[in-house]
Design an enzyme around this catalytic site. Structure first.
Site, PDB file in Angstrom:
ATOM      1  N   GLU A  79       0.846  -1.192   0.000  1.00  0.00           N
ATOM      2  CA  GLU A  79       0.000   0.000   0.000  1.00  0.00           C
ATOM      3  C   GLU A  79       0.885   1.247   0.000  1.00  0.00           C
ATOM      4  O   GLU A  79       1.925   1.266   0.658  1.00  0.00           O
ATOM      5  CB  GLU A  79      -0.874  -0.009   1.258  1.00  0.00           C
ATOM      6  CG  GLU A  79      -1.883   1.080   1.262  1.00  0.00           C
ATOM      7  CD  GLU A  79      -3.189   0.653   1.931  1.00  0.00           C
ATOM      8  OE1 GLU A  79      -3.219  -0.435   2.537  1.00  0.00           O
ATOM      9  OE2 GLU A  79      -4.142   1.434   1.832  1.00  0.00           O
ATOM     10  N   GLY A  80       0.474   2.261  -0.741  1.00  0.00           N
ATOM     11  CA  GLY A  80       1.215   3.522  -0.756  1.00  0.00           C
ATOM     12  C   GLY A  80       0.254   4.686  -0.727  1.00  0.00           C
ATOM     13  O   GLY A  80      -0.947   4.501  -0.523  1.00  0.00           O
ATOM     14  N   GLY A  81       0.780   5.875  -0.965  1.00  0.00           N
ATOM     15  CA  GLY A  81      -0.029   7.086  -0.905  1.00  0.00           C
ATOM     16  C   GLY A  81      -1.150   7.091  -1.934  1.00  0.00           C
ATOM     17  O   GLY A  81      -2.232   7.640  -1.698  1.00  0.00           O
ATOM     18  N   PHE A  82      -0.936   6.484  -3.099  1.00  0.00           N
ATOM     19  CA  PHE A  82      -1.931   6.510  -4.173  1.00  0.00           C
ATOM     20  C   PHE A  82      -3.060   5.510  -3.922  1.00  0.00           C
ATOM     21  O   PHE A  82      -4.211   5.749  -4.263  1.00  0.00           O
ATOM     22  CB  PHE A  82      -1.228   6.200  -5.507  1.00  0.00           C
ATOM     23  CG  PHE A  82      -2.126   6.218  -6.706  1.00  0.00           C
ATOM     24  CD1 PHE A  82      -2.549   7.417  -7.269  1.00  0.00           C
ATOM     25  CD2 PHE A  82      -2.558   5.029  -7.285  1.00  0.00           C
ATOM     26  CE1 PHE A  82      -3.382   7.428  -8.380  1.00  0.00           C
ATOM     27  CE2 PHE A  82      -3.391   5.025  -8.397  1.00  0.00           C
ATOM     28  CZ  PHE A  82      -3.802   6.233  -8.945  1.00  0.00           C
ATOM     29  N   GLY A  83      -2.706   4.384  -3.317  1.00  0.00           N
ATOM     30  CA  GLY A  83      -3.705   3.350  -3.056  1.00  0.00           C
ATOM     31  C   GLY A  83      -3.053   2.005  -2.826  1.00  0.00           C
ATOM     32  O   GLY A  83      -1.883   1.935  -2.453  1.00  0.00           O
ATOM     33  N   LYS A  98      -1.979  -1.269  -9.455  1.00  0.00           N
ATOM     34  CA  LYS A  98      -2.095  -0.225  -8.422  1.00  0.00           C
ATOM     35  C   LYS A  98      -3.457   0.455  -8.551  1.00  0.00           C
ATOM     36  O   LYS A  98      -3.769   1.029  -9.604  1.00  0.00           O
ATOM     37  CB  LYS A  98      -0.971   0.794  -8.633  1.00  0.00           C
ATOM     38  CG  LYS A  98      -0.638   1.623  -7.416  1.00  0.00           C
ATOM     39  CD  LYS A  98       0.407   2.669  -7.739  1.00  0.00           C
ATOM     40  CE  LYS A  98       1.788   2.289  -7.312  1.00  0.00           C
ATOM     41  NZ  LYS A  98       2.714   3.444  -7.303  1.00  0.00           N
ATOM     42  N   ASP A 113      10.919  12.237  -6.532  1.00  0.00           N
ATOM     43  CA  ASP A 113      10.513  11.429  -5.377  1.00  0.00           C
ATOM     44  C   ASP A 113      11.411  10.182  -5.267  1.00  0.00           C
ATOM     45  O   ASP A 113      10.920   9.073  -5.051  1.00  0.00           O
ATOM     46  CB  ASP A 113       9.034  11.044  -5.485  1.00  0.00           C
ATOM     47  CG  ASP A 113       8.435  10.685  -4.125  1.00  0.00           C
ATOM     48  OD1 ASP A 113       9.092  10.949  -3.092  1.00  0.00           O
ATOM     49  OD2 ASP A 113       7.321  10.136  -4.096  1.00  0.00           O
TER      50      ASP A 113
END
Ligand SMILES: Nc1ncnc2c1ncn2[C@@H]1O[C@H](COP(=O)(O)OP(=O)(O)OP(=O)(O)O)[C@@H](O)[C@H]1O
Length: 335
Positions: A34-38, A54, A151
């Site tokens: 899981e990351g910031g986008f989803g 993703k 990033d």
């Protein structure tokens, strides 16, 4: 639902319906992370084999902007050290389908649950950073228009089953042409611990912003520490850059190197990497090397390691350490 502009659709990317995404992921049954986008799920495509899917969790303006940026960039830019985007969906949710990177991220390998019991060997760490440097060099100088990633961090360096590393996550990247036209951003973007302090004060985006973040990852790889962490007993938060600089000043290599490596590294190659890392985080940013230089220096460090055939080097070996560190110390700028 947002509509992707035609110019992006005309690329080589496959466009999937939401029902297809459901089928590809077997109804989202295996979550990879899981990351910031989803969330990221394992999927399977007849013609490509295993893929990573993703799925965006937010429909914010920022989420859409990052999605479009990623699709736009990865439909145009291809390199063996950049993660390949296979396709996307914008029908129901924003979805990105990538080549599968079986060994996960460098962050997980360095700091994840299995990082202590089966640590990444030094030569593997070096080869990962050589690949990542090559990818970033390509973005900065090889593709047209040139790109600033913005990033770079260990969780955006992914490895495939052959342990080849690739850069991922181009959501906030900028191409150098429009960067100049767009002018400085109104707020600082990037990830905590990796953001160039000079950019924080100037808001000026240049490729040296990426070089700084790459230097932070190099310190992570050598020290086995996160980009920021708490020091005991005061529990004061420190950055790996400040911590590594003062450890280097003490000049004792086993104070600096990840203890999980258990002395199994070529000392000369470690010093070489630390020298590169220090140059990458140098101030002002104009003093930092270009990524081509970083790439060449890291290849040399890997050669030193491979030539030494190190299995068990005594980390207390002082002859070389003392000599290297004295030339080094002159360059360590502790702020
Ligand atoms: N192409 C891929 N192949 C295999 N696993 C992947 C792939 N992309 C992402 N993952 C897994 O999903 C996790 C989350 O990735 P994601 O890019 O969404 O977040 P992040 O980079 O960790 O954080 P953030 O996006 O917030 O900066 C990764 O740590 C990795 O384990």
């Amino acid at each position: 639902m947002p509509v992707i502009p035609k110019v992006i659709r005309s690329g080589q990317l496959q466009q999937f319906a939401s029902e297809e995404i459901k089928a590809i992921t077997n109804n989202f049954c295996m979550k990879l992370g899981e990351g910031g986008f989803g969330s990221v799920y394992r999927g399977y495509l007849e013609d490509k084999g295993v893929v990573a899917v993703k799925v965006g969790s937010s429909s914010t303006h920022q989420g859409l902007k990052e999605f479009m940026n990623e699709v736009d960039l990865l439909s145009r830019v291809h390199h063996k050290s950049l993660v390949d985007l296979v396709g996307y969906s914008d029908e129901d949710k924003l979805v990105l389908v990538y080549e599968f990177m079986a060994r996960g991220s460098l962050f997980e390998c360095l700091h994840g649950p299995r990082s202590k019991s089966s640590p990444l060997p030094w030569a593997t760490r070096l080869s990962i950073m050589v690949d990542a440097a090559q990818g970033l060099h390509y973005l900065h100088e090889g593709c047209n228009p040139e790109i600033i990633h913005r990033d770079i961090k260990s969780s955006n360096i992914l490895m495939n089953d052959r342990m080849e590393a690739k850069l991922a996550d181009f959501g906030i990247s900028r191409n150098k042409l429009t960067n100049e036209a767009e002018g400085p951003p109104t707020m600082v973007m990037g990830s905590k611990g990796y953001v160039d302090p000079e950019y924080i004060s100037s808001l000026k985006i240049t490729e040296k912003v990426d070089v700084y973040s790459f230097g932070v990852v190099l310190f992570e790889v050598v020290c086995g520490r996160r980009s920021t962490f708490y020091i005991l007993p005061t529990r004061q938060e420190t950055s790996i850059v400040d911590w590594a600089k003062s450890a280097i000043l003490r000049g004792v290599i086993d104070d600096i190197v990840d203890p999980c490596l258990d002395g199994k590294y070529d000392v000369e190659s470690v010093w070489k990497v630390l020298e590169v890392a220090l140059a990458c985080v140098d101030m002002p940013s104009s003093k930092r090397p270009r990524m081509n230089q970083v790439y060449q220096d890291l290849k040399e460090a890997l050669e030193l390691q491979n030539r030494s055939n190190t299995v068990d080097v005594d980390p207390h070996f002082t002859g070389y350490t003392t000599e290297m560190s004295s030339s080094f110390l002159a360059n360590v700028d502790v702020r």
